[in-house]
Motif scaffolding. Structure first.
Motif, PDB file in Angstrom:
ATOM      1  N   GLU A  82      45.175  34.528  34.580  1.00  0.00           N
ATOM      2  CA  GLU A  82      45.160  33.907  35.917  1.00  0.00           C
ATOM      3  C   GLU A  82      46.389  33.986  36.418  1.00  0.00           C
ATOM      4  OE1 GLU A  82      46.981  31.109  32.726  1.00  0.00           O
ATOM      5  OE2 GLU A  82      45.294  32.503  32.725  1.00  0.00           O
ATOM      6  N   ILE A  83      47.509  34.421  35.875  1.00  0.00           N
ATOM      7  CA  ILE A  83      48.755  34.648  36.660  1.00  0.00           C
ATOM      8  C   ILE A  83      48.531  35.834  37.501  1.00  0.00           C
ATOM      9  CG2 ILE A  83      51.215  35.464  36.555  1.00  0.00           C
ATOM     10  CD1 ILE A  83      51.155  33.401  33.949  1.00  0.00           C
ATOM     11  N   GLY A  84      47.929  36.927  37.322  1.00  0.00           N
ATOM     12  CA  GLY A  84      47.857  38.137  37.807  1.00  0.00           C
ATOM     13  C   GLY A  84      49.125  38.877  37.964  1.00  0.00           C
ATOM     14  N   ILE A  85      49.629  39.121  36.717  1.00  0.00           N
ATOM     15  CA  ILE A  85      50.809  39.618  37.006  1.00  0.00           C
ATOM     16  C   ILE A  85      50.976  40.996  37.478  1.00  0.00           C
ATOM     17  CG2 ILE A  85      50.853  40.652  34.454  1.00  0.00           C
ATOM     18  CD1 ILE A  85      53.559  38.974  36.148  1.00  0.00           C
ATOM     19  N   TYR A  86      50.033  42.009  37.360  1.00  0.00           N
ATOM     20  CA  TYR A  86      49.912  43.332  37.928  1.00  0.00           C
ATOM     21  C   TYR A  86      49.902  43.379  39.283  1.00  0.00           C
ATOM     22  CZ  TYR A  86      50.178  45.307  32.991  1.00  0.00           C
ATOM     23  OH  TYR A  86      50.365  45.507  31.685  1.00  0.00           O
ATOM     24  N   GLN A  87      49.267  42.206  39.940  1.00  0.00           N
ATOM     25  CA  GLN A  87      49.219  42.072  41.478  1.00  0.00           C
ATOM     26  C   GLN A  87      50.320  41.553  41.883  1.00  0.00           C
ATOM     27  OE1 GLN A  87      46.560  44.099  42.272  1.00  0.00           O
ATOM     28  NE2 GLN A  87      46.205  44.264  40.148  1.00  0.00           N
ATOM     29  N   LEU A  88      51.301  41.011  41.229  1.00  0.00           N
ATOM     30  CA  LEU A  88      52.364  40.140  41.848  1.00  0.00           C
ATOM     31  C   LEU A  88      53.020  41.137  42.914  1.00  0.00           C
ATOM     32  CD1 LEU A  88      54.005  37.549  41.753  1.00  0.00           C
ATOM     33  CD2 LEU A  88      55.657  38.808  40.290  1.00  0.00           C
ATOM     34  N   LYS A  89      53.480  40.611  44.188  1.00  0.00           N
ATOM     35  CA  LYS A  89      54.141  41.007  45.098  1.00  0.00           C
ATOM     36  C   LYS A  89      53.731  42.494  45.550  1.00  0.00           C
ATOM     37  CE  LYS A  89      59.061  41.809  46.893  1.00  0.00           C
ATOM     38  NZ  LYS A  89      60.313  41.977  46.435  1.00  0.00           N
TER      39      LYS A  89
END
Length: 715
Positions: free
Chosen positions: A252-259
């Motif tokens: 749910e953090i979506g780390i690969y889509q961050l910024k």
């Protein structure tokens, strides 16, 4: 939910097992790791005490965590009981010893761990050991889990998060390893509170520290990292290992889509700086041999292919690396490599990477040219910010005083190079494997780079705090046409009252096998100065078109600012133009330089005032000129072929015979390149700020008016 290993699920391990004993890239990669583990296991399990950086104890702890990680992953893939037993025994033995260890002795300002002389290495140990633990935890007895978690991992987390809290939140590549190590360990032992600290920082604000802050603050909008490619590639391992764990445990953090997919952006940035042979440019404190075979870039190549896009450059890189990460992503990349009709060399094209968190602190520009023989030429111009932030940590000053530094590469080799760092990594007799004293006294100094030294001083007085307040600015960048590419940048007031502008033009010319490279270095000042244009190359001097006088007794070229480490070998008085040819590998290279009255060519070599023989012995050329405003105009020509084995030498003399400065002022610079054939190539370059493709220029040359539009004009 059933406990799953962090980076590779049970189901993925079974899929990877299908590649055992196959000849694919993934099959070969698994076989290589099996062979490495099988060679290490017979040494037995040893938990050494403390030792110096690069010493036996240091290396044994390092090899232990590397092979511990291999044992955990390979157990999942092969189900070989010996690997499980080995990983279990090593973790148990470390858990028995760790609480009894005092802190190691720090050799620099980075605080020590209980295993290593600096916490950075201990962060790495914990990260890899935690990955291994997650692979075998389901096979351990409850008392073994308790022992390993309480007496090893929790004590490590306490050391990094509590004892060294001031370093845990530092936004820097050291901080990346700290948060990734704690976060992965937290996932492995099911300690979400520690994971949250690693993700969001000790204050929980995602700004003052933590993985989110690292990703959003460390890199420029183009993904460039201020310390340069060497430390940039070092950051990729913790980024991808922790990101993959996050994606699997907290999607749910979506780390690969961050910024806007910052992980992809920053990965492509470091990949795009690589020379065509895979070696990374030695900007700032950097190894001369670090390349894209580095484990962090290897992991990143596979993960970017899986998590982002199936880029042909990634397939080409995998071919160059001859290996993929042993992971589901690596298997996908391996399959793509097997199915590709043809795979050429990777080519990220010509580009500019901005520096600074907002992209407003200069950057690095790169020109690339691929010819009909698929040989790549590459030129690099550096004009970013000083590669350190000493306000964060005094040990983290990796910056060099090298504004407007220039590299050139073709025919598979770096032709004009940077010295790199002064360090013998992990060679303990050489200052414990740490940075040698000559790193500061020579490698960081401006004279050690391909740029201009003013009044024998390093840029910004050789002072880090002063340098951190300065950076260059892009003037123009012209690409998209193999026939003509160009880049230009300014640095201002690096020396009081002196403005500097460097323009590099790479262009095809009729009858030349390789593109010509024209380097125009312009200096503007109201006061008289000594200007030393420094050039560092490799290979053997072949000829010159001027007479020089050798020094019978060698003396250092100067007393400080790096000059004290240069033997003064020869001097020539030149006027009009000068030519030097050297042989490197199978290629001849000629530099033709403009000159005016009272110009000197100085031949030097590193090694003076070096009692421990720490420095490499390398040739250095200096073009010396006194004046106020001055333009160094230098043409680099690649020509000929040499093969001693078959006694072949062709075209040992180039076609460029001289270069002449026709004009240079605030509007533009113009030079004439004279050829053996009697022909002349005229090159004009804009010096006007904010130049655009339709900007008009006019120069008076020998009574004639030359007009053109745009940044560069060739006739």
């Amino acid at each position: 939910m059933t406990y799953q290993p962090l980076l590779i699920s049970f189901e993925e391990a079974k899929e990877l097992a299908k590649h055992l004993n196959t000849d694919s890239l993934i099959g070969q990669s698994i076989a290589a790791e099996v062979a490495a583990l099988e060679a290490y296991m017979p040494l037995g399990i040893e938990i050494p005490g403390h030792g110096e950086a690069g010493g036996y104890e240091h290396n044994r702890h390092k090899q232990n965590y590397i092979h511990l990680d291999l044992a955990g992953r390979l157990y999942l893939i092969t189900e070989d009981q010996r690997y499980l037993d080995y990983a279990r025994s090593m973790l148990v033995e470390y858990a028995k010893v760790y609480p009894t260890l005092e802190l190691n002795t720090s050799r620099d300002s980075n605080p020590p761990g209980r295993l290593f002389h600096q916490t950075l290495n201990e962060n790495m140990w914990m990260l890899y050991a935690s990955c291994a633990y997650s692979c075998i935890r389901h096979k351990l007895a409850e008392d073994e889990q308790t022992l390993i978690e309480n007496d090893l991992f929790k004590l490590m987390i306490e050391l990094f998060v509590d004892v060294y809290a001031h370093d845990f939140d530092i936004v820097h590549n050291h901080g990346l390893w700290a948060v990734a190590g704690v976060g992965i360990c937290g996932y492995a032992i099911q300690d979400q509170a520690s994971v949250d600290k690693a993700l969001y920082g000790l204050k929980g604000d995602s700004v003052s520290g933590g993985f989110i802050a690292q990703l959003t603050q460390l890199f420029s909008p183009d993904g460039y990292y201020m310390e340069g490619p060497y430390y940039h590639r070092f950051s990729l391992r913790p980024i991808f290992l922790f990101a993959e764990a996050i994606e699997r445990r907290q999607p749910e953090i979506g780390i690969y889509q961050l910024k806007d997919q910052v992980i992809k952006t920053t990965t492509y940035a470091v990949m795009a700086t690589a020379f065509p042979n895979g070696v990374l440019p030695a900007l700032n404190d950097s190894s001369k041999t670090m390349d894209i075979n580095d484990e962090g870039i290897l992991i990143a190549t596979s993960m970017c292919f899986s998590r982002y896009q199936r880029d042909a450059n990634l397939v080409a890189m995998a071919k160059h690396q001859a290996k993929v990460w042993v992971h589901g992503s690596g298997a996908s990349l391996s399959d793509a490599s097997e199915n590709a009709a043809s795979i050429g060399g990777f080519n990220w094209g010509s580009l500019v990477l901005t520096d600074g968190a907002e992209g407003d602190r200069g950057g690095v520009a790169i020109l690339r040219h691929r010819d009909a023989q698929q040989d790549d030429s590459m030129a690099l111009l550096w004009f970013g910010q000083h590669g350190s932030d000493h306000k964060l940590h005094s040990a983290l000053d990796h910056g060099h005083f090298d504004g407007l530094h220039f590299n050139l590469f073709n025919r598979g080799q770096e032709v004009l190079h940077d010295y790199g760092f002064g360090r013998w990594v992990n060679v303990e007799p050489k200052f414990g494997g740490r940075y040698i004293p000559e790193n500061k006294s020579y490698a960081k100094q401006t004279i050690a780079h391909n740029t201009v030294v003013v009044d024998y001083q390093s840029q910004n007085q050789g002072d880090t705090a002063t340098a951190e307040e300065k950076w260059g600015e892009q003037h123009f960048f012209v690409s998209g046409d193999n026939q003509l590419q160009a880049m230009s940048a300014f640095v201002r007031n690096y020396y009081p009252g002196v403005d500097q502008q460097r323009s590099v033009i790479m262009f095809e010319a009729e009858g030349f096998a390789k593109p010509l490279v024209l380097d125009l270095f312009r200096l503007v000042s109201e006061q008289e100065h000594n200007y030393d244009y420094a050039l560092h190359y490799s290979g053997q001097f072949i000829r010159s078109d001027f007479n020089y006088e050798c020094n019978a007794r060698l003396k250092p070229l100067g007393e400080n600012n790096g000059y004290q480490h240069l033997w003064h070998q020869a001097t020539a008085e030149v006027e009009g133009s000068s030519l030097i040819t050297w042989l490197q590998g199978n290629s001849y290279y000629t530099m033709v330089s403009s000159a005016v009255a009272n110009s000197q060519v100085i031949m030097a070599r590193t090694g003076a005032n070096d009692p421990d023989f720490n420095l490499r012995s390398e040739p250095v050329l200096l073009l010396r000129q006194q004046g106020k405003d001055h333009l160094f105009a230098n043409v680099f020509e690649t020509h000929g072929y040499f093969n001693e084995a078959i006694e072949a030498s062709t075209e040992a003399r180039g076609q460029v015979v001289s270069v002449e400065v026709l004009a240079h002022n605030k509007v533009a610079s113009a030079v004439a390149i004279h050829l053996v054939s009697g022909k002349q190539i005229t090159v004009c370059v804009s010096n006007q700020a904010n130049v655009k493709s339709d900007t008009q220029h006019q120069l008076e040359i020998n009574g004639e008016t030359l007009r053109w539009s745009g940044a560069v004009h060739i006739a």
